[in-house]
Design a protein around this motif. Structure first.
Motif, PDB file in Angstrom:
ATOM      1  N   TYR A 159      -3.312   5.497  -5.899  1.00 46.04           N
ATOM      2  CA  TYR A 159      -4.480   4.641  -6.082  1.00 46.04           C
ATOM      3  C   TYR A 159      -5.381   5.110  -7.227  1.00 46.04           C
ATOM      4  O   TYR A 159      -6.304   4.397  -7.609  1.00 46.04           O
ATOM      5  CB  TYR A 159      -5.295   4.578  -4.786  1.00 46.04           C
ATOM      6  CG  TYR A 159      -4.564   3.882  -3.673  1.00 46.04           C
ATOM      7  CD1 TYR A 159      -4.656   2.503  -3.510  1.00 46.04           C
ATOM      8  CD2 TYR A 159      -3.772   4.598  -2.782  1.00 46.04           C
ATOM      9  CE1 TYR A 159      -3.987   1.855  -2.482  1.00 46.04           C
ATOM     10  CE2 TYR A 159      -3.095   3.962  -1.748  1.00 46.04           C
ATOM     11  CZ  TYR A 159      -3.197   2.585  -1.606  1.00 46.04           C
ATOM     12  OH  TYR A 159      -2.515   1.958  -0.589  1.00 46.04           O
TER      13      TYR A 159
ATOM     14  N   ILE B  64       4.308   0.455   5.719  1.00 47.96           N
ATOM     15  CA  ILE B  64       3.628   0.868   4.484  1.00 47.96           C
ATOM     16  C   ILE B  64       4.661   0.971   3.369  1.00 47.96           C
ATOM     17  O   ILE B  64       5.629   1.733   3.474  1.00 47.96           O
ATOM     18  CB  ILE B  64       2.893   2.208   4.671  1.00 47.96           C
ATOM     19  CG1 ILE B  64       1.808   2.067   5.749  1.00 47.96           C
ATOM     20  CG2 ILE B  64       2.282   2.679   3.359  1.00 47.96           C
ATOM     21  CD1 ILE B  64       1.115   3.381   6.092  1.00 47.96           C
TER      22      ILE B  64
ATOM     23  N   ASP C 277       0.842  -1.197   0.000  1.00 43.57           N
ATOM     24  CA  ASP C 277       0.000   0.000   0.000  1.00 43.57           C
ATOM     25  C   ASP C 277       0.876   1.245   0.000  1.00 43.57           C
ATOM     26  O   ASP C 277       2.104   1.161  -0.036  1.00 43.57           O
ATOM     27  CB  ASP C 277      -0.961   0.002   1.200  1.00 43.57           C
ATOM     28  CG  ASP C 277      -0.274  -0.415   2.493  1.00 43.57           C
ATOM     29  OD1 ASP C 277       0.972  -0.372   2.548  1.00 43.57           O
ATOM     30  OD2 ASP C 277      -0.965  -0.785   3.452  1.00 43.57           O
ATOM     31  N   SER C 278       0.242   2.390   0.034  1.00 41.24           N
ATOM     32  CA  SER C 278       0.957   3.661  -0.078  1.00 41.24           C
ATOM     33  C   SER C 278       0.239   4.735   0.725  1.00 41.24           C
ATOM     34  O   SER C 278      -1.004   4.742   0.797  1.00 41.24           O
ATOM     35  CB  SER C 278       1.043   4.093  -1.548  1.00 41.24           C
ATOM     36  OG  SER C 278       1.565   5.403  -1.668  1.00 41.24           O
TER      37      SER C 278
ATOM     38  N   ILE D 200      -0.678   1.782  -7.363  1.00 44.09           N
ATOM     39  CA  ILE D 200      -1.152   0.570  -6.700  1.00 44.09           C
ATOM     40  C   ILE D 200      -2.359   0.090  -7.500  1.00 44.09           C
ATOM     41  O   ILE D 200      -3.463   0.607  -7.349  1.00 44.09           O
ATOM     42  CB  ILE D 200      -1.539   0.828  -5.229  1.00 44.09           C
ATOM     43  CG1 ILE D 200      -0.403   1.507  -4.471  1.00 44.09           C
ATOM     44  CG2 ILE D 200      -1.963  -0.477  -4.557  1.00 44.09           C
ATOM     45  CD1 ILE D 200       0.822   0.652  -4.253  1.00 44.09           C
TER      46      ILE D 200
ATOM     47  N   LYS E 182      -4.930  -2.832  -8.573  1.00 45.42           N
ATOM     48  CA  LYS E 182      -5.487  -4.108  -8.129  1.00 45.42           C
ATOM     49  C   LYS E 182      -6.547  -4.652  -9.087  1.00 45.42           C
ATOM     50  O   LYS E 182      -6.952  -5.799  -8.970  1.00 45.42           O
ATOM     51  CB  LYS E 182      -6.093  -3.952  -6.719  1.00 45.42           C
ATOM     52  CG  LYS E 182      -5.060  -3.647  -5.647  1.00 45.42           C
ATOM     53  CD  LYS E 182      -3.935  -4.660  -5.640  1.00 45.42           C
ATOM     54  CE  LYS E 182      -2.816  -4.311  -4.682  1.00 45.42           C
ATOM     55  NZ  LYS E 182      -1.646  -5.197  -4.871  1.00 45.42           N
TER      56      LYS E 182
END
Length: 304
Positions: A55, A154, A48-49, A68, A70
């Motif tokens: 995102y 993280i 994660d960030s 990131i 997904k």
């Protein structure tokens, strides 16, 4: 779009601060290779960030260092413009830190080639700290203080500086699953010193030629830029403020303003030789096991 992920031909899995950005750019200079505009998609890793921008969906035609991702459809879309005769690659350093990724990559493509760049673990750790300090992720004013600070897990702001240089278990995860002939270990100190020969060796491993254009085109590295007015810069980096600024000013102008107000020409302070030697000793057992696993004499290369 089909729910099955694109078949990726090779993965540059790390390690962080071991020159993966330069390698990405050399590979991207070849017409035989297709790399997405997102240098680090992080699709296969569980990371994660702290940066909300990571995102957000990548925009068509724009380049990003990290995302990131997904959603399999978003990941597939990164490779939409790849030609059939091009090797498709993914260059996410989180893939070596997350030791569960090796199995995922094998399930994805058991014939994939694996590239791993490794750097002297203390030099890697110090470079990582300096990057985090100047990007505002680590507010400790000395490397020594940073090493004793509470650990942040993280990925986008991780401060496990020494832990990430314990390479044996990370590399072993790949040797346990992939055939040895599908893995190439690149020693950072070797390929940066003998650049052209080592880059050609990397291309040979992938089964393609390194044309003159690979070396003639400009290469960007993820070089650390010292900054001044760090307190103000860190204030502006807060997600809400950053998003407000980006809504009214494009990234090109933001970069120019940052360079004008915050860039500093001073040299980055180097780690003391004494402290480097002390920390190096703590890696000796791990390096011995890494040497036995890879049949590369890291103790000799890194003078540990």
């Amino acid at each position: 779009m089909d729910k099955k992920c694109n078949s990726i031909d090779f993965f540059l899995v790390g390690a962080a601060r071991c020159g993966t950005t330069s390698l990405y750019n050399y590979l991207n200079n070849s017409d035989d290779v297709f790399l997405p505009n997102v240098k680090e998609p992080n699709f296969f890793s569980d990371v994660d960030s702290p940066n909300t921008e990571d995102y957000k969906l990548p925009k068509l035609g724009e380049k990003y260092h990290t995302k990131i991702i997904k959603d399999i459809n978003v990941y597939n879309a990164l490779y939409a413009n790849a030609h059939k005769n091009q090797l498709k690659g993914d260059t996410s350093p989180s893939y070596i830190w997350d030791t569960k990724v090796a199995e995922k990559l094998f399930e994805h493509n058991p014939n994939a080639k694996i590239l791993i760049s490794l750097r002297h673990p203390v030099d890697r750790a110090y470079s990582h700290y300096i990057m985090n300090y100047y990007t505002g992720s680590d507010r400790n004013h000395s490397f020594e203080d940073a090493l004793s600070a509470t650990k942040n897990h993280i990925w986008g702001s991780c401060n496990q500086y020494l832990e990430m240089g314990m390479y044996y278990n990370q590399v072993k995860a790949y040797f346990d699953i992939f055939p040895k002939q599908q893995i190439k270990i690149m020693v950072y100190e070797n390929w940066t010193e003998n650049l052209e020969d080592e880059i050609k060796n990397m291309f040979d491993f992938l089964g393609i030629n390194a044309s003159d254009s690979v070396f003639n085109k400009s290469i960007e590295s993820n070089k650390i830029q010292p900054v001044k007015n760090l307190f103000l810069l860190n204030l502006l980096r807060q997600n809400k403020i950053k998003e407000t600024v980006k809504s009214v000013i494009n990234q090109d102008k933001i970069d120019k303003l940052k360079s004008y107000f915050f860039s500093d020409s001073k040299e980055i302070k180097k780690i003391s030789p004494e402290f480097r030697r002390k920390l190096s000793f703590s890696f000796k057992k791990d390096i011995d096991k890494l040497t036995a696993l890879t049949e590369i004499d890291f103790e000799q290369k890194w003078k540990v």
